[in-house]
Structure formats: C-alpha cells, structure tokens
Design a protein around this motif. Structure first.
Motif, PDB file in Angstrom:
ATOM      1  N   VAL A   1      44.465  49.349  35.438  1.00 57.26           N
ATOM      2  CA  VAL A   1      43.331  48.994  34.590  1.00 57.26           C
ATOM      3  C   VAL A   1      42.191  49.971  34.837  1.00 57.26           C
ATOM      4  CG1 VAL A   1      41.634  47.212  34.016  1.00 57.26           C
ATOM      5  CG2 VAL A   1      43.978  46.563  34.600  1.00 57.26           C
ATOM      6  N   ILE A   2      41.609  50.442  33.724  1.00 62.51           N
ATOM      7  CA  ILE A   2      40.371  51.227  33.791  1.00 62.51           C
ATOM      8  C   ILE A   2      39.240  50.303  33.369  1.00 62.51           C
ATOM      9  CG2 ILE A   2      39.122  53.198  32.865  1.00 62.51           C
ATOM     10  CD1 ILE A   2      41.760  54.592  32.413  1.00 62.51           C
ATOM     11  N   THR A   3      38.275  50.123  34.238  1.00 62.57           N
ATOM     12  CA  THR A   3      37.196  49.165  33.983  1.00 62.57           C
ATOM     13  C   THR A   3      35.841  49.833  34.104  1.00 62.57           C
ATOM     14  OG1 THR A   3      36.285  47.005  34.633  1.00 62.57           O
ATOM     15  CG2 THR A   3      37.060  48.437  36.398  1.00 62.57           C
ATOM     16  N   ARG A   4      34.857  49.267  33.414  1.00 62.97           N
ATOM     17  CA  ARG A   4      33.501  49.801  33.475  1.00 62.97           C
ATOM     18  C   ARG A   4      32.803  49.297  34.739  1.00 62.97           C
ATOM     19  NH1 ARG A   4      29.339  47.812  29.066  1.00 62.97           N
ATOM     20  NH2 ARG A   4      29.332  46.056  30.538  1.00 62.97           N
ATOM     21  N   ILE A   5      32.115  50.188  35.438  1.00 62.89           N
ATOM     22  CA  ILE A   5      31.377  49.845  36.646  1.00 62.89           C
ATOM     23  C   ILE A   5      29.948  49.470  36.230  1.00 62.89           C
ATOM     24  CG2 ILE A   5      30.643  50.611  38.914  1.00 62.89           C
ATOM     25  CD1 ILE A   5      33.684  50.421  38.522  1.00 62.89           C
ATOM     26  N   ASP A   6      29.516  48.300  36.647  1.00 60.16           N
ATOM     27  CA  ASP A   6      28.215  47.787  36.202  1.00 60.16           C
ATOM     28  C   ASP A   6      27.107  47.945  37.216  1.00 60.16           C
ATOM     29  OD1 ASP A   6      29.249  46.993  33.742  1.00 60.16           O
ATOM     30  OD2 ASP A   6      29.960  45.076  34.559  1.00 60.16           O
ATOM     31  N   ASP A   7      27.382  48.473  38.403  1.00 63.45           N
ATOM     32  CA  ASP A   7      26.313  48.685  39.376  1.00 63.45           C
ATOM     33  C   ASP A   7      26.701  49.833  40.297  1.00 63.45           C
ATOM     34  OD1 ASP A   7      28.069  47.628  41.435  1.00 63.45           O
ATOM     35  OD2 ASP A   7      27.483  45.627  40.794  1.00 63.45           O
TER      36      ASP A   7
ATOM     37  N   ALA B   1      34.195  47.023  21.046  1.00 59.15           N
ATOM     38  CA  ALA B   1      35.032  45.952  21.586  1.00 59.15           C
ATOM     39  C   ALA B   1      34.224  45.021  22.485  1.00 59.15           C
ATOM     40  CB  ALA B   1      36.201  46.555  22.354  1.00 59.15           C
ATOM     41  N   ILE B   2      33.350  45.589  23.279  1.00 56.84           N
ATOM     42  CA  ILE B   2      32.520  44.774  24.179  1.00 56.84           C
ATOM     43  C   ILE B   2      31.599  43.881  23.362  1.00 56.84           C
ATOM     44  CG2 ILE B   2      30.703  44.873  25.928  1.00 56.84           C
ATOM     45  CD1 ILE B   2      32.027  47.474  26.925  1.00 56.84           C
ATOM     46  N   ASN B   3      31.039  44.421  22.293  1.00 53.48           N
ATOM     47  CA  ASN B   3      30.168  43.616  21.443  1.00 53.48           C
ATOM     48  C   ASN B   3      30.922  42.473  20.773  1.00 53.48           C
ATOM     49  OD1 ASN B   3      27.937  45.171  22.023  1.00 53.48           O
ATOM     50  ND2 ASN B   3      28.220  46.543  20.275  1.00 53.48           N
ATOM     51  N   GLU B   4      32.233  42.641  20.582  1.00 53.35           N
ATOM     52  CA  GLU B   4      33.044  41.584  19.990  1.00 53.35           C
ATOM     53  C   GLU B   4      33.521  40.573  21.023  1.00 53.35           C
ATOM     54  OE1 GLU B   4      33.715  40.951  16.822  1.00 53.35           O
ATOM     55  OE2 GLU B   4      32.376  42.592  16.254  1.00 53.35           O
ATOM     56  N   GLY B   5      33.151  40.769  22.287  1.00 50.83           N
ATOM     57  CA  GLY B   5      33.493  39.808  23.330  1.00 50.83           C
ATOM     58  C   GLY B   5      34.657  40.197  24.205  1.00 50.83           C
ATOM     59  N   TYR B   6      35.226  41.376  24.001  1.00 51.11           N
ATOM     60  CA  TYR B   6      36.310  41.833  24.870  1.00 51.11           C
ATOM     61  C   TYR B   6      35.745  42.265  26.223  1.00 51.11           C
ATOM     62  CZ  TYR B   6      39.530  41.909  20.903  1.00 51.11           C
ATOM     63  OH  TYR B   6      40.316  41.556  19.841  1.00 51.11           O
ATOM     64  N   PRO B   7      36.525  42.146  27.277  1.00 50.17           N
ATOM     65  CA  PRO B   7      36.049  42.625  28.588  1.00 50.17           C
ATOM     66  C   PRO B   7      35.950  44.146  28.590  1.00 50.17           C
ATOM     67  CG  PRO B   7      38.352  41.931  28.718  1.00 50.17           C
ATOM     68  CD  PRO B   7      37.868  41.507  27.363  1.00 50.17           C
ATOM     69  N   PRO B   8      35.024  44.686  29.392  1.00 53.32           N
ATOM     70  CA  PRO B   8      34.827  46.150  29.437  1.00 53.32           C
ATOM     71  C   PRO B   8      35.915  46.843  30.248  1.00 53.32           C
ATOM     72  CG  PRO B   8      33.354  45.111  30.990  1.00 53.32           C
ATOM     73  CD  PRO B   8      34.075  43.985  30.288  1.00 53.32           C
ATOM     74  N   ALA B   9      37.169  46.731  29.807  1.00 54.73           N
ATOM     75  CA  ALA B   9      38.285  47.308  30.551  1.00 54.73           C
ATOM     76  C   ALA B   9      39.415  47.635  29.592  1.00 54.73           C
ATOM     77  CB  ALA B   9      38.772  46.347  31.642  1.00 54.73           C
ATOM     78  N   TRP B  10      40.273  48.565  30.004  1.00 57.63           N
ATOM     79  CA  TRP B  10      41.446  48.952  29.221  1.00 57.63           C
ATOM     80  C   TRP B  10      42.638  49.063  30.159  1.00 57.63           C
ATOM     81  CZ3 TRP B  10      44.428  53.559  29.314  1.00 57.63           C
ATOM     82  CH2 TRP B  10      45.379  53.665  28.279  1.00 57.63           C
ATOM     83  N   LYS B  11      43.767  48.522  29.711  1.00 57.86           N
ATOM     84  CA  LYS B  11      44.969  48.470  30.537  1.00 57.86           C
ATOM     85  C   LYS B  11      46.024  49.385  29.945  1.00 57.86           C
ATOM     86  CE  LYS B  11      46.198  44.469  32.023  1.00 57.86           C
ATOM     87  NZ  LYS B  11      46.741  43.081  32.057  1.00 57.86           N
ATOM     88  N   ILE B  12      46.756  50.085  30.817  1.00 59.46           N
ATOM     89  CA  ILE B  12      47.867  50.944  30.376  1.00 59.46           C
ATOM     90  C   ILE B  12      49.076  50.049  30.134  1.00 59.46           C
ATOM     91  CG2 ILE B  12      49.362  52.886  30.954  1.00 59.46           C
ATOM     92  CD1 ILE B  12      47.187  53.964  32.744  1.00 59.46           C
ATOM     93  N   GLY B  13      49.324  49.749  28.861  1.00 63.29           N
ATOM     94  CA  GLY B  13      50.468  48.925  28.511  1.00 63.29           C
ATOM     95  C   GLY B  13      50.451  47.579  29.196  1.00 63.29           C
ATOM     96  N   ASN B  14      51.621  47.170  29.653  1.00 61.67           N
ATOM     97  CA  ASN B  14      51.767  45.885  30.337  1.00 61.67           C
ATOM     98  C   ASN B  14      51.872  46.098  31.846  1.00 61.67           C
ATOM     99  OD1 ASN B  14      52.004  43.085  30.461  1.00 61.67           O
ATOM    100  ND2 ASN B  14      54.246  43.171  30.443  1.00 61.67           N
ATOM    101  N   THR B  15      50.955  46.911  32.370  1.00 62.66           N
ATOM    102  CA  THR B  15      50.965  47.254  33.796  1.00 62.66           C
ATOM    103  C   THR B  15      49.691  46.737  34.453  1.00 62.66           C
ATOM    104  OG1 THR B  15      49.747  49.336  33.665  1.00 62.66           O
ATOM    105  CG2 THR B  15      52.099  49.396  33.102  1.00 62.66           C
ATOM    106  N   PRO B  16      49.655  46.711  35.776  1.00 61.32           N
ATOM    107  CA  PRO B  16      48.409  46.340  36.473  1.00 61.32           C
ATOM    108  C   PRO B  16      47.428  47.501  36.592  1.00 61.32           C
ATOM    109  CG  PRO B  16      50.167  46.653  38.070  1.00 61.32           C
ATOM    110  CD  PRO B  16      50.797  46.815  36.712  1.00 61.32           C
TER     111      PRO B  16
ATOM    112  N   ASN C   1      27.930  54.761  40.232  1.00 63.40           N
ATOM    113  CA  ASN C   1      28.830  55.029  39.101  1.00 63.40           C
ATOM    114  C   ASN C   1      28.607  54.049  37.951  1.00 63.40           C
ATOM    115  OD1 ASN C   1      30.271  57.237  40.253  1.00 63.40           O
ATOM    116  ND2 ASN C   1      31.413  55.800  41.527  1.00 63.40           N
ATOM    117  N   GLN C   2      27.440  53.478  37.879  1.00 61.07           N
ATOM    118  CA  GLN C   2      27.155  52.500  36.834  1.00 61.07           C
ATOM    119  C   GLN C   2      27.363  53.123  35.446  1.00 61.07           C
ATOM    120  OE1 GLN C   2      23.233  50.829  37.065  1.00 61.07           O
ATOM    121  NE2 GLN C   2      23.595  49.330  35.455  1.00 61.07           N
ATOM    122  N   GLY C   3      28.104  52.401  34.591  1.00 63.98           N
ATOM    123  CA  GLY C   3      28.374  52.874  33.246  1.00 63.98           C
ATOM    124  C   GLY C   3      29.625  53.729  33.124  1.00 63.98           C
TER     125      GLY C   3
END
Length: 601
Positions: free
Chosen positions: A175-181, A158-173, A184-186
């Motif tokens: 969000v699980i996101t990737r840490i880049d630094d 998904a990231i390679n296709e241009g999606y942000p490195p994150a996933w959201k539980i349904g229509n809620t705030p 906890n990087q990665g």
C-alpha cells in the motif's frame, strides 16, 4: 458557485468515475495472486530508458530528488532508483563516481518508505533492503498500466469523495499511503505495514517466475554479492564459502567475525601499551594518555560500520544486529571518555597554584566538573538511544519515574550532596583549617560528597554527614584574628595592699616587652630569632605577639571574695598559631611561678 470552481469540481468527479475500481486501498483478500500483467513496469522502464538516451545528464540525474507527490510518481521514481541501483551492482567496473552515486541512492531509498518508527541508525539499511524485496515482488506480480495508477489530481478527487488517501497494488498488502504529519507530510510513501510484510511476502513469491527480467537476480546481487572492490577476491573462494546462512554467505560471516576480533584486540593492545608507557609519569599525564583508548574505540566502531556495511556488504537482520553492537561499543566508549575527561580536568585544576591556595574553591570546581560530566553523559546516552530507535518521550518519561524512585530511595544521600554544595558555596571553613563540630575539634581533611572528615589531635578521623554539618553551629578556630587568654591568679584574703600592688606590677612586667631590643643574658625568658637570607636579624621578644597597639595586655585586681582575692591577666595572642600560642603560654606560666616565688607571693 463560481464558473471556474464548478468546472474544477466537474473534472474531479469525472476522474473519480473513470478510475478503475482497484485504484484505491481496499481490504486485503484471504489469498494472494500475482498479477498477470507487466505492462506498467515495461512502460515505465521504456520511458525512463528513452529519456536517458535523449538527454543524459549524470550530475542532475543523481541530485534530482525522488518525486513522491502521488502513487504514480512514487512508483515511477521507485522503479527508476531501484533499476539504477541494480545496474550499478551488476556492472564489472567500479569507479569513485559510481560509489558516490551509490551512496546517494542509499539515501534516496529512504524517501519511499514510512520510516518514522524505525531507529534512525537503521533507516538507510531497512530502506535499501525493503526496496530490494519490493522490487523483486513487483517484477513477479507486475503493475497495472501507468494510466491506471492514480496521479495527484485523481487522488485529491478520490479523497474528496470519501476514499482513504491510499492506493494498493492489486490484491496485495503493498500500500502507498499519504503521510499526514512529520517531515514527509503530504508525500505518498509505502506504508509501515508494507515495510513489515515485504520480506515475508518476497519469500512467499520467490518461487514465482519473473514477469519482468529487467532486474532479475536483484536479491542475489544486493544481499549475496560483495562490492566490486572485493568481487574478484570473493569469486576465487571455494564454492562452499558462498553458501548462504541467514541471508549472508559463509565468507561474510567469517570476515565479520575476524573484523570484530581484530577490533577488540587492537583496543586491548592500545590500552596495555599506554598503561605500560605511563607507569612512571604523573597521574595527570597517565589519565590524559588513556583518553586515547575510548576515542580509538569510537573510531574502530566507525571503521567496522563502513567495512561490514559497505565493503563486505552484510545486510538485513544480521547487519542491523551488528549496528546495535557497534553503537553499543561507541556509547560505552563515549561514556568512558566523558567521565575520564572530567577526571583529567579535575587533576588539571588540582595542579594549579590557585587550587592549592583555595581548597574550598577546588572542591567546588570538582563538584561542578562532576555534575557537568553527568549531564553530558546523560545527553550522550539519550542521543545514542534515540539513534537506536528508542523514543525520547518514552525515555524521558521513564527517566522521570526512575529519578523519582531513586530520589525517594536515596533521600539521605541527596541531602548530603546538597549539604556538600552548601558548604562549598558558603565556605564556613576550608580544608586544612581547625574547626569545632558537634563537640569535636580537629583539622578539616576533606569535604566530600557525603561527609566532612576531621583529623583530631588524637590522630583519629571523624566523618560527619554534610547534611548535619550544613545545619549545625560551626566554630572555625583558624579564622580568629587572635587567641584570647584570661589568667585568674588568686591571692589570700589577708594579703596586704603592698603585696597586691607588687603582684600586679610583676604581672605587668611579665607580659610586657623589655625596653632593650635584646634581653639580658640572665633573663630566662625565651627569645625568638628571625633570619632573612644569611644575615641574622634583630632578636624579637616573644611578648611582641601579645603587645599590639589596639590590644595591649591587661592586668587588673578584679575580684574580692570571702576567702580570696583575684588578679586577672588578659592578653590576645596574634597571629593565631595554636602551637606557638601554647609555647608562649608555657613561658608566661613559668615566669609567673618563678617571680611570685622569688617575691614570696
């Protein structure tokens, strides 16, 4: 493009195609609606239950780190840890092993959230509380099937296709996101925004029914229930004592207030007892004993932290406020301890013989200890403020600006401090020596941080700024090896050669040491007596102080003026004892007048 590489890209593209539209982070809608499905939660919990029944290894299960390599791994690990945490809180028996596992779970809860902007001292508490709120929310809104939660391969695609490195539980705030630094990087963690909104979201959804009852009443078990060690006692309290105020029961508020009162009372009692017991001892012993007070305050802060957080189990914002108070007490106590320790070290150095022999060395050691104390206090405060959540970069930048402002406002004070340092390092004089400074002559009483104090012969004390002392000419009277004196004796211009020769001879006799070891009984010149033990040693003539092989007294007829003749007497008094020198001057003067009058000169 190689064959394996082409296959890999094709697989990743297919993963992106088959993923549901809601698999990755999207914009949050204007309203929030709970999910109608709990299949994800039930499937994950069933899987964990089956695995635990097949292969139960308690130690390995405790030590196994949480897997947060993808949103799916994070969700599974989160449900596993929170479920175990809930089961421990709800059980009736409570062993030491359970306590060890509970402490480990506290640490593991920090692995699921992006806590970079949370104070280090509060990260565990914030993570545990947020985990409880988040689990309560998930149990009400449900999760999609496990297969629809993206794993690591799907996220990479998904990231390679241009999606942000994150996933959201349904229509809620949420969000699980990737840490880049950072450390906890990665890793895929619940975002800072999730951390900020999870409590408010819980209270919005608290009235919704549970979709999954596997952790029903998690909030009450975690926030409003004490540890099993106090469970029986708290259950016996009246119902009104269990009334909740700001997330804590009334009895928890009362217990916390009593603990703080007892802590302050015990610190005050210890200080009073130590002061009373050390009233008649030396300052060094008293100050050393009083070091126990700040150490005890730090210990009490640690005990309160354990009692309030683990035994009474105060949580949430109230616990965070208590932590700030306890850290503040520990910081103040630490600063007092470091400064008092410096004072004790100074008094210890002052009690040594070396300090008495070298006052300037003692003052230099005092300055060094104070500077070291200030540096230690600054380092201690910086570390403490970092634990309380202040950014070290911001603190250092602010300290730099503040230091520049202070330096500009206190230029004279700083110049005097550096002048004091130069005086202590260069040692042009020491405490107790007689010096001449800016027209003043006196004994140095103290070399302070700001000024040097002289005790004049009149009894007055003169304070001269060290900045000026370091830059002026200093005459150290006590460092001279001898005191030189020149006496000019005028004779009438018409004095005969015989009288001049007789005057020179008389003066030579006056400043000389007699041949015999004892002066005659009719000799009016004073004698000095030296004794060793109970036996009186040989009398020493006063003129021995001015008769040295390398500097014998000189008497010369040195000038002829129009109205008088002059005879000069020069001698060097050693050792340079000022008051003994004045007594010797008086003796010489009296002897000259007596002999000259007898000779009619």
């Amino acid at each position: 493009m190689s064959y394996p590489s082409g296959i890999l890209r094709l697989v990743m593209a297919l993963c992106v195609i088959v993923l549901p539209p809601g698999a990755f982070a999207q914009e949050t809608g204007a309203s929030f609606f709970p999910s109608e499905s709990t299949r994800g939660i039930e499937a994950i919990l069933d899987q964990l239950t089956e695995r635990a029944e097949e292969d139960f290894q308690p130690l390995e299960d405790i030590l196994e780190p949480a897997n947060t390599n993808s949103p799916r791994d994070t969700i599974i690990s989160f449900l596993k840890r929170t479920q175990r945490y809930y089961d421990l809180l709800r059980q009736d028996a409570y062993t030491a092993e359970d306590d060890a596992e509970l402490q480990h779970l506290y640490d593991e809860m920090q692995w699921f959230f992006d806590l970079r902007n949370v104070a280090p001292s509060l990260r565990q508490d914030v993570a545990v509380n947020s985990a409880v709120y988040l689990r309560e929310i998930i149990d009400r809104i449900g999760l999609p099937p496990v297969s629809e939660i993206p794993d690591r391969t799907q996220m990479i695609a998904a990231i390679n296709e241009g999606y942000p490195p994150a996933w959201k539980i349904g229509n809620t705030p949420l969000v699980i996101t990737r840490i880049d630094d950072g450390p906890n990087q990665g890793k895929y963690l619940f975002s800072e925004e999730t951390l900020e909104t999870v409590e408010d979201l819980f209270w919005q959804l608290k009235s919704f029914p549970y979709r999954s009852t596997s952790a029903e009443g998690f909030y009450e078990a975690s926030f409003l229930t004490p540890r099993p060690t106090l469970q029986a006692w708290s259950d016996s309290l009246p119902a009104w004592m269990h009334h909740g105020i700001l997330g804590q029961t009334l009895w928890q508020w009362i217990a916390m207030a009593l603990l703080f009162a007892l802590a302050f009372l015990s610190i005050w009692l210890l200080s009073s007892v130590l002061k009373r017991l050390t009233r008649n001892v030396t300052p060094l012993a008293r100050d050393s004993a009083l070091l126990l007070v700040p150490l005890f305050a730090v210990f009490i802060s640690y005990v309160l932290y354990d009692l309030i957080g683990d035994k009474i189990f105060v949580t949430g914002l109230v616990f965070q406020t208590a932590v700030y108070i306890l850290y503040g007490i520990a910081l103040v106590a630490g600063v007092v301890f470091i400064y008092s320790l410096g004072t004790v070290l100074i008094e210890l150095v002052a009690s040594t013989e070396r300090a008495k022999r070298s006052p300037s060395g003692f003052h230099l050691a005092t300055l060094g200890i104070r500077v070291a104390s200030i540096i230690a206090i600054m380092a201690f405060l910086l570390q403490g403020m970092h634990l309380l959540g202040f950014s070290l970069a911001t603190i250092l930048a602010g300290a730099g600006v503040t230091g520049l402002a202070v330096a500009l406002a206190a230029q004279n004070t700083l110049r005097n401090v550096f002048g004091s340092l130069m005086l202590l390092l260069d040692k042009p004089f020491e405490v107790g020596q007689r010096v001449k400074l800016r027209g003043y002559e006196g004994v140095v009483e103290d070399i302070g941080m700001r000024s040097t104090r002289l005790r004049l012969s009149s009894g007055h004390v003169v304070s001269i700024p060290n900045e000026n002392v370091a830059g002026m000419d200093i005459e150290n009277v006590d460092m001279r090896p001898f005191i030189q004196r020149t006496i000019n004796l005028p004779l009438p211009f018409d004095a005969s050669a015989e009288k001049i020769e007789r005057a020179v001879t008389i003066l030579q006799e006056i400043v000389a040491v007699p041949d015999t070891s004892r002066a005659k009984t009719d000799d009016r010149r004073p004698q000095r007596m030296e004794s060793h033990g109970d036996q009186e040693a040989e009398e020493r003539h006063a003129n021995e102080a001015i008769n040295h092989p390398d500097r014998p007294p000189r008497v010369v007829f040195n000038e002829i003026n129009s109205d008088k003749l002059n005879i000069a007497v020069m001698y060097w008094y050693s050792p340079p004892d000022h008051w003994a020198y004045l007594e010797h001057c008086q003796m010489i003067n009296q002897e000259i007048i007596r002999r000259f009058r007898e000779e009619g000169l």
